[in-house]
Scaffold this motif. Structure first.
Motif, PDB file in Angstrom:
ATOM      1  N   VAL A  28     -16.086  13.982 -25.133  1.00  0.00           N
ATOM      2  CA  VAL A  28     -15.460  13.535 -26.714  1.00  0.00           C
ATOM      3  C   VAL A  28     -15.619  13.884 -27.585  1.00  0.00           C
ATOM      4  N   GLY A  29     -14.156  14.098 -27.939  1.00  0.00           N
ATOM      5  CA  GLY A  29     -14.134  14.538 -29.279  1.00  0.00           C
ATOM      6  C   GLY A  29     -13.258  13.907 -30.852  1.00  0.00           C
ATOM      7  N   LEU A  30     -13.112  13.724 -31.970  1.00  0.00           N
ATOM      8  CA  LEU A  30     -12.363  13.133 -32.471  1.00  0.00           C
ATOM      9  C   LEU A  30     -11.637  13.814 -33.670  1.00  0.00           C
ATOM     10  N   VAL A  31     -10.679  13.342 -33.336  1.00  0.00           N
ATOM     11  CA  VAL A  31      -9.849  13.934 -35.022  1.00  0.00           C
ATOM     12  C   VAL A  31      -9.796  12.768 -35.495  1.00  0.00           C
ATOM     13  N   THR A  32      -9.381  12.742 -36.781  1.00  0.00           N
ATOM     14  CA  THR A  32      -8.695  11.788 -38.107  1.00  0.00           C
ATOM     15  C   THR A  32      -8.067  12.248 -38.653  1.00  0.00           C
TER      16      THR A  32
ATOM     17  N   ALA B 203     -12.763  15.527 -36.930  1.00  0.00           N
ATOM     18  CA  ALA B 203     -14.547  15.063 -37.715  1.00  0.00           C
ATOM     19  C   ALA B 203     -15.318  15.135 -36.343  1.00  0.00           C
ATOM     20  N   LEU B 204     -15.180  15.446 -34.774  1.00  0.00           N
ATOM     21  CA  LEU B 204     -16.035  16.005 -33.923  1.00  0.00           C
ATOM     22  C   LEU B 204     -15.560  16.275 -33.057  1.00  0.00           C
ATOM     23  N   PRO B 205     -16.355  18.552 -33.348  1.00  0.00           N
ATOM     24  CA  PRO B 205     -15.198  18.898 -31.559  1.00  0.00           C
ATOM     25  C   PRO B 205     -16.197  18.038 -30.553  1.00  0.00           C
ATOM     26  N   PRO B 206     -15.415  18.600 -29.076  1.00  0.00           N
ATOM     27  CA  PRO B 206     -15.543  18.195 -28.014  1.00  0.00           C
ATOM     28  C   PRO B 206     -16.696  18.305 -27.806  1.00  0.00           C
ATOM     29  N   THR B 207     -17.613  17.206 -27.222  1.00  0.00           N
ATOM     30  CA  THR B 207     -19.006  17.010 -27.115  1.00  0.00           C
ATOM     31  C   THR B 207     -19.838  16.091 -26.725  1.00  0.00           C
TER      32      THR B 207
ATOM     33  N   GLU C 144      -3.952  21.540 -31.042  1.00  0.00           N
ATOM     34  CA  GLU C 144      -4.879  22.915 -30.648  1.00  0.00           C
ATOM     35  C   GLU C 144      -6.293  22.282 -30.351  1.00  0.00           C
ATOM     36  N   VAL C 145      -7.282  21.490 -30.727  1.00  0.00           N
ATOM     37  CA  VAL C 145      -8.398  21.737 -29.888  1.00  0.00           C
ATOM     38  C   VAL C 145      -8.066  21.444 -28.648  1.00  0.00           C
TER      39      VAL C 145
ATOM     40  N   ARG D 183      -5.906  23.254 -26.592  1.00  0.00           N
ATOM     41  CA  ARG D 183      -5.692  24.279 -26.376  1.00  0.00           C
ATOM     42  C   ARG D 183      -6.694  25.492 -26.811  1.00  0.00           C
ATOM     43  N   VAL D 184      -7.690  25.133 -27.516  1.00  0.00           N
ATOM     44  CA  VAL D 184      -8.995  25.831 -27.786  1.00  0.00           C
ATOM     45  C   VAL D 184      -9.759  25.315 -26.324  1.00  0.00           C
ATOM     46  N   GLU D 185      -9.912  24.067 -25.963  1.00  0.00           N
ATOM     47  CA  GLU D 185     -10.670  23.589 -25.362  1.00  0.00           C
ATOM     48  C   GLU D 185     -10.340  24.350 -23.580  1.00  0.00           C
ATOM     49  N   ARG D 186      -8.985  24.099 -23.723  1.00  0.00           N
ATOM     50  CA  ARG D 186      -8.750  24.502 -22.610  1.00  0.00           C
ATOM     51  C   ARG D 186      -9.455  26.425 -21.866  1.00  0.00           C
ATOM     52  N   LEU D 187      -9.129  26.894 -22.519  1.00  0.00           N
ATOM     53  CA  LEU D 187      -9.798  28.357 -23.120  1.00  0.00           C
ATOM     54  C   LEU D 187     -11.219  28.373 -22.570  1.00  0.00           C
TER      55      LEU D 187
END
Length: 665
Positions: free
Chosen positions: A517-521, A530-534, A564-565, A567-571
């Motif tokens: 899960v990840g959280l963008v606000t 608020a929380l990078p994917p974890t 953007e989150v 895109r980075v996570e797909r890498l």
């Protein structure tokens, strides 16, 4: 091979060392789960324990470590006649998080089994760990299918391997020890309950103790052999004490008073089932034996409760393990029995259980429960002013959200995927190592060639090209990225509590489905991660609870940050598919043409075919329907807060292509 770090040289971490030693005294306690932040000697202490365990007698040549005094009558290498055997050190077998099923349970030679009828079996890690320690580092990241196999073996004391009518069974009784960092995700409740004891560890905040940790570690790294020799006497003393405690253990008396205290304590903390009572009884008995006593005292019961109950009283993944020690003391006092002998002032198990290390520090880990999440009341009104954090409403069971199509990501419980486990949907020619044989397709491929191959008997003549791998469909885990509107418009009409409750409910669902899960606000002048994917959904819940509201609504900034989150996570993990959940009323303010900017940002998700759901938080008699328009621009679907509940309408997430077809029409 380097020498393990000496167990007695571990500084502090008294609870951790005591829990491991109690399992060495009485393996029936059921193992240890060590929870704590990284760099707290979790793995070091576990690996050091194996050097202290007494040697085990085995039948010579038996790959399954049969006890020569009572060999397993069903051992695949048997039958063995009882008699004298050879002694070897107890093993500590490490199970890698990414291990295959065959590596854990063993593998059958399918080709020989079909062609020759021979049960050619190569034992796995469960066989190697029999009568020893099975250690899983980062046990919370273990794949579900391996967890299922561990649960079966732990419950039955045996491992069963069955493939296409060929069956092998062997004993698998082991001490299960796991370490984990809670920030990386929680453990499945079924496996959590299989650990007899749990310990919370944390790095010491005492400068002198931290200095000693560094000093000893540097000395060990410079000269492992010399450092180990310095601690040889202490190691021998602990080893002898374990042997003495094992010999004393059958003589330890667990009186009715202690049993009443155990039962009352488990009832007071409302733990599920009876396993907690049994584990507490075994732990208290081991504590008495470790202290050199033959009677279980009240302090044994108290220490057993602190080790055996914290992880069993959790009701959801957001509850921190721990016990209210005041409640524990009141319960023990209320049910104190008259059959307990006077305590031995020199043999009590307090602190580190009398361990011989001269520099034991304070107890590691914080057994206290986490304070309630969220502060403050409901916001007074919408507007640009900052609002305090709002308490989330009670979570509820949500409708199933899934990513359309078939993926190939990590095993989980959300979306359809090609996996090594699940229902068989077809077959393909085997490439590389054969893991799941499709028997019917293999026979069908070989049957037309039997006469040409000179078959004259009943056997089936197989060649490598005949083998067919089963194609299976199961479920995968996904990245669920929450994009939450925390602006002033969301604080209006006291909606934020309901919004947080909905997101909390979705986080619970993500935990059960083994998602990241990840959280963008977004609020005010921009957006933040608020929380990078974890995998730690409780961390996401904590961030959500403290989320303030207020200010403008930079919807476009929130979507761009989420893109953007992704895109980075797909890498990092190209196979893991994403599900974006946008929680908003659809409004956008700030800058020129904010709705047009939001539409352009949403188009990036549609172009990448990212599955998305918009949770419409708009309320009141007059509704603008902006969230529905946003869902259309994202290429996803929209659902209201009420529709998110599982007891409401069905079918929330539909295929992306279907949504586009309806829009085109």
């Amino acid at each position: 091979m380097s020498r393990p770090y000496p167990f007695t040289a571990v500084v502090g971490q008294d609870d951790l060392r005591l829990a491991l030693l109690l399992n060495a005294v009485s393996p029936a306690v059921g193992g240890v789960l060590v929870r704590g932040e990284k760099g707290t000697a979790k793995s070091t202490a576990v690996r050091a324990l194996s050097a202290l365990l007494p040697e085990v007698g085995v039948v010579p040549g038996c790959r399954f470590s049969c006890d020569p005094a009572a060999p397993d009558p069903a051992c695949p290498d048997g039958p063995h006649e009882p008699g004298e055997g050879s002694a070897r050190p107890a093993r500590m077998v490490e199970l890698p998080v990414g291990a295959s099923e065959d590596r854990l349970v063993g593998a059958l030679d399918i080709e020989r089994a079909l062609a020759e009828g021979v049960k050619a079996f190569e034992p796995g890690l469960l066989a190697a760990a029999h009568r020893g320690i099975l250690y899983v580092d980062e046990v919370n990241l273990l794949h579900d299918h391996l967890v299922d196999l561990l649960l079966d073996a732990a419950a039955m004391g045996a491992s069963y391997v069955e493939r296409e009518g060929v069956s092998v069974r062997h004993a698998a009784r082991f001490l299960l020890v796991g370490t984990m960092n809670p920030e990386e995700g929680e453990l499945r409740p079924q496996l959590l309950d299989r650990f007899g004891l749990t310990v919370e560890v944390a790095a010491s905040r005492e400068p002198d103790q931290r200095v000693e940790v560094v000093r000893r570690r540097l000395a060990y790294d410079d000269d492992p052999a010399g450092f180990t020799a310095q601690w040889a006497q202490e190691e021998s003393a602990v080893r002898a004490r374990i042997v003495a405690a094992r010999e004393l253990l059958p003589s330890v008396r667990l009186g009715d008073g202690a049993l009443r205290q155990i039962a009352a304590t488990c009832a007071a903390f409302e733990v599920d089932g009876m396993r907690a009572d049994i584990v507490m009884a075994r732990t208290a008995t081991a504590l008495a034996a470790w202290a050199g006593r033959t009677d279980v005292l009240a302090e044994d019961v108290r220490q057993a409760a602190l080790l055996a109950l914290p992880h069993r009283r959790r009701r959801n993944p957001f509850d921190a393990p721990g016990l209210d020690e005041d409640t524990l003391d009141r319960t023990l006092e209320e049910f104190s029995g008259d059959d307990d002998p006077d305590p031995d002032p020199d043999g009590g198990p307090g602190g580190g259980g009398g361990q011989p290390s001269p520099d034991e520090g304070p107890q590691g880990g914080d057994a206290g429960a986490r304070p309630e999440a969220g502060e403050g009341g409901e916001p007074q009104a919408s507007g640009s002013a900052e609002q305090s954090a709002v308490r989330a409403a009670e979570p509820f069971r949500t409708k199933a959200l899934s990513v359309p199509g078939i993926g190939q990501g990590a095993a989980g419980r959300r979306s359809r995927a090609r996996t090594e486990h699940g229902r068989t949907t077809g077959a393909r020619r085997s490439r590389g190592t054969l893991t799941k044989l499709h028997l019917a397709a293999t026979v069908q491929a070989a049957a037309p060639h039997q006469r040409a191959r000179g078959r004259t008997g009943p056997g089936l003549l197989l060649r490598r090209d005949d083998l067919r791998q089963a194609v299976r469909e199961g479920r995968e885990s996904n990245l669920v990225l929450f994009v939450v509107d925390a602006s002033g418009s969301m604080a209006a009409r006291q909606r934020m509590g309901a919004v947080k409750g909905a997101v909390l409910s979705l986080l619970l669902d993500a935990y059960q489905r083994r998602d990241k899960v990840g959280l963008v606000t977004f609020r005010g002048s921009g957006a933040e991660v608020a929380l990078p994917p974890t995998s730690s959904v409780d961390t996401a819940a904590a961030r959500l609870a403290s989320l303030p509201t207020g200010g403008r609504t930079p919807l476009a900034a929130g979507l761009l940050k989420a893109h953007e989150v992704l895109r980075v996570e797909r890498l990092r993990d190209a196979a893991r598919r994403a599900l974006v959940v946008v929680v908003t009323d659809g409004r956008a303010t700030g800058g020129p043409e904010p709705l047009l900017l939001a539409a352009k940002a949403a188009g990036l998700f549609a172009a990448d075919e990212v599955a998305s759901v918009v949770v419409d938080c708009e309320s009141g008699p007059v509704r603008l329907g902006l969230a529905g328009k946003l869902a259309g621009e994202l290429g996803g679907t929209v659902v209201t807060l009420d529709e998110l509940r599982a007891d409401r309408i069905a079918g929330l997430v539909k295929d992306v292509q279907g949504s586009r077809s309806r829009r085109a029409a």
